[in-house]
Each structure stands twice: as C-alpha cells, then as structure tokens.
Design a protein around this motif. Structure first.
Motif, PDB file in Angstrom:
ATOM      1  N   GLU A  89      -7.192   1.195  -6.555  1.00  0.00           N
ATOM      2  CA  GLU A  89      -8.296   1.464  -5.632  1.00  0.00           C
ATOM      3  C   GLU A  89      -9.393   0.411  -5.767  1.00  0.00           C
ATOM      4  O   GLU A  89      -9.915  -0.103  -4.764  1.00  0.00           O
ATOM      5  CB  GLU A  89      -8.866   2.853  -5.939  1.00  0.00           C
TER       6      GLU A  89
ATOM      7  N   GLU B 196      -8.214  -2.900  -4.358  1.00  0.00           N
ATOM      8  CA  GLU B 196      -8.153  -2.833  -2.900  1.00  0.00           C
ATOM      9  C   GLU B 196      -9.536  -2.982  -2.274  1.00  0.00           C
ATOM     10  O   GLU B 196      -9.688  -3.656  -1.256  1.00  0.00           O
ATOM     11  CB  GLU B 196      -7.517  -1.520  -2.441  1.00  0.00           C
ATOM     12  N   THR B 197     -10.561  -2.360  -2.864  1.00  0.00           N
ATOM     13  CA  THR B 197     -11.909  -2.516  -2.308  1.00  0.00           C
ATOM     14  C   THR B 197     -12.356  -3.966  -2.423  1.00  0.00           C
ATOM     15  O   THR B 197     -12.961  -4.508  -1.493  1.00  0.00           O
ATOM     16  CB  THR B 197     -12.937  -1.588  -3.000  1.00  0.00           C
ATOM     17  N   LYS B 198     -12.015  -4.612  -3.537  1.00  0.00           N
ATOM     18  CA  LYS B 198     -12.358  -6.027  -3.722  1.00  0.00           C
ATOM     19  C   LYS B 198     -11.650  -6.889  -2.678  1.00  0.00           C
ATOM     20  O   LYS B 198     -12.246  -7.771  -2.065  1.00  0.00           O
ATOM     21  CB  LYS B 198     -11.965  -6.459  -5.141  1.00  0.00           C
ATOM     22  N   ARG B 199     -10.382  -6.603  -2.438  1.00  0.00           N
ATOM     23  CA  ARG B 199      -9.605  -7.358  -1.449  1.00  0.00           C
ATOM     24  C   ARG B 199     -10.176  -7.157  -0.044  1.00  0.00           C
ATOM     25  O   ARG B 199     -10.288  -8.109   0.731  1.00  0.00           O
ATOM     26  CB  ARG B 199      -8.139  -6.912  -1.479  1.00  0.00           C
ATOM     27  N   LYS B 200     -10.549  -5.927   0.280  1.00  0.00           N
ATOM     28  CA  LYS B 200     -11.084  -5.636   1.604  1.00  0.00           C
ATOM     29  C   LYS B 200     -12.418  -6.338   1.837  1.00  0.00           C
ATOM     30  O   LYS B 200     -12.680  -6.818   2.945  1.00  0.00           O
ATOM     31  CB  LYS B 200     -11.235  -4.132   1.805  1.00  0.00           C
ATOM     32  N   GLU B 201     -13.248  -6.412   0.800  1.00  0.00           N
ATOM     33  CA  GLU B 201     -14.525  -7.131   0.925  1.00  0.00           C
ATOM     34  C   GLU B 201     -14.285  -8.614   1.188  1.00  0.00           C
ATOM     35  O   GLU B 201     -14.904  -9.219   2.059  1.00  0.00           O
ATOM     36  CB  GLU B 201     -15.365  -6.962  -0.350  1.00  0.00           C
ATOM     37  N   LYS B 202     -13.366  -9.185   0.421  1.00  0.00           N
ATOM     38  CA  LYS B 202     -13.036 -10.609   0.583  1.00  0.00           C
ATOM     39  C   LYS B 202     -12.467 -10.864   1.977  1.00  0.00           C
ATOM     40  O   LYS B 202     -12.802 -11.849   2.631  1.00  0.00           O
ATOM     41  CB  LYS B 202     -12.012 -11.013  -0.488  1.00  0.00           C
ATOM     42  N   SER B 203     -11.628  -9.953   2.445  1.00  0.00           N
ATOM     43  CA  SER B 203     -11.015 -10.074   3.762  1.00  0.00           C
ATOM     44  C   SER B 203     -12.069  -9.978   4.869  1.00  0.00           C
ATOM     45  O   SER B 203     -12.011 -10.706   5.863  1.00  0.00           O
ATOM     46  CB  SER B 203      -9.967  -8.981   3.932  1.00  0.00           C
ATOM     47  N   ALA B 204     -13.047  -9.092   4.674  1.00  0.00           N
ATOM     48  CA  ALA B 204     -14.103  -8.928   5.681  1.00  0.00           C
ATOM     49  C   ALA B 204     -14.956 -10.188   5.789  1.00  0.00           C
ATOM     50  O   ALA B 204     -15.288 -10.622   6.900  1.00  0.00           O
ATOM     51  CB  ALA B 204     -14.976  -7.727   5.334  1.00  0.00           C
TER      52      ALA B 204
ATOM     53  N   ASP C   7      -1.630 -10.822   0.590  1.00  0.00           N
ATOM     54  CA  ASP C   7      -2.919 -10.494   1.183  1.00  0.00           C
ATOM     55  C   ASP C   7      -3.336 -11.506   2.235  1.00  0.00           C
ATOM     56  O   ASP C   7      -4.201 -11.238   3.055  1.00  0.00           O
ATOM     57  CB  ASP C   7      -4.005 -10.329   0.117  1.00  0.00           C
TER      58      ASP C   7
ATOM     59  N   ARG D 129       0.815  -1.217   0.000  1.00  0.00           N
ATOM     60  CA  ARG D 129       0.000   0.000   0.000  1.00  0.00           C
ATOM     61  C   ARG D 129       0.847   1.265   0.000  1.00  0.00           C
ATOM     62  O   ARG D 129       0.618   2.188   0.795  1.00  0.00           O
ATOM     63  CB  ARG D 129      -0.960   0.000   1.187  1.00  0.00           C
TER      64      ARG D 129
END
Length: 170
Positions: free
Chosen positions: A139, A142-150, A98, A22
C-alpha cells in the motif's frame, strides 16, 4: 475466478506473455466471510504423513491468482509449463511495469460480471486475514508510485499543451 479465466484465455492464444499487476485488488464473488471460510477450509487440507510434501497454501494475492490459473491449464505438459512461465503476477505495480501502458480486460470487470447488490470480497483482504504480512508495504509503495505518476502526468500535460500551441501558431 472470472479474472483467472480471462488470464487463462489470454495465454492459450500464445501471446508473448501476460503480466497481472495489483493482484491485491482482485475481487472474488461471494461475501468476505464466506470466502474467508473457504480459504480456511483449504488451509486444513494437507498431507497426513508429511505436510511438507504439500499441498502448499500460498498467502500472497499474486500467488493465489497464479495457483488458480495453474488449475485451469495442463501445467504438467510441456505446453502448459511454457504457458505458465509466460504468466507474471505481482502485488502493486513493480518498477519495470510502472512505466508501461496497462490494459484492462473489460470482460473481467466486476460491474459487468456481478449483478448489482451481490456481495464480493477482495483477495488482498482475504490474504491479510490468512497470514499475508506485506499488505501495508505494498500500500505504501503504491501511494508513492501514484504520486510519482501524477507529477509525470502533469508535466506531460504541460508539454502537450505547449506543443499544441506551437502547432496552432505555426
């Protein structure tokens, strides 16, 4: 500056390697306008007879950090080259990293380094202004990764709650 200094100190301890993720979120002290002017002044520096011979002006935030750290180590010696090869820098958090545990270097945090009220700029924004084209792509990823992580974290919390319940009943 500050983050780069910590990156340099990490390698001089001969660790296996340092991975910085990041990079677009890194902060630089000073106002955005001042930092932009400094970068444009850097862009004007080139070899007079053949600009293809350098200096090379990287636009990507990861490459800007990489070059900053390179300036802090003896990169022309074998030891320095090996140290620089142990450094990996990325925009966003790419797939192999990730799923690994990330670490924050507390001494490099802006809240601890900058006096309250001081101006700062993010390298990602400066990079976009000077010609980095992939800010939107990073960007979106990153939003896709954060959703998957959540979703993973929610599932993990459920499993841990069930495990705790089973341990309490047993």
């Amino acid at each position: 500056g500050i983050n780069a200094e910590y990156g340099k100190q990490w390698y001089q301890r001969r660790v296996r390697g340092v991975v910085v993720v990041r990079c677009e979120l890194l902060n630089v002290s000073g106002s955005f306008y001042r930092n932009k002017l400094k970068y444009f002044a850097f862009l004007r520096k080139r070899m007079n007879t053949n600009p293809a011979h350098g200096p090379f002006h990287f636009r990507a935030p990861s490459k800007i950090l990489w070059r900053t750290i390179r300036g802090m180590i003896p990169h022309k010696t074998t030891r320095g080259m090996e140290a620089l090869n142990r450094l990996k820098v990325f925009e966003g958090v790419p797939p192999p990293y990730d799923k690994t545990k990330r670490m924050v270097v507390p001494g490099a945090l802006r809240v601890l380094r900058l006096k309250p009220g001081r101006k700062y700029a993010s390298i990602g924004r400066i990079s976009r202004e000077v010609g980095w084209k992939y800010g939107d792509v990073v960007e979106k990823l990153e939003t896709k990764r954060k959703e998957k992580s959540a979703t993973y974290f929610q599932a993990k919390k459920k499993i841990n709650a069930l495990r705790a319940k089973a341990a309490a009943s047993a």
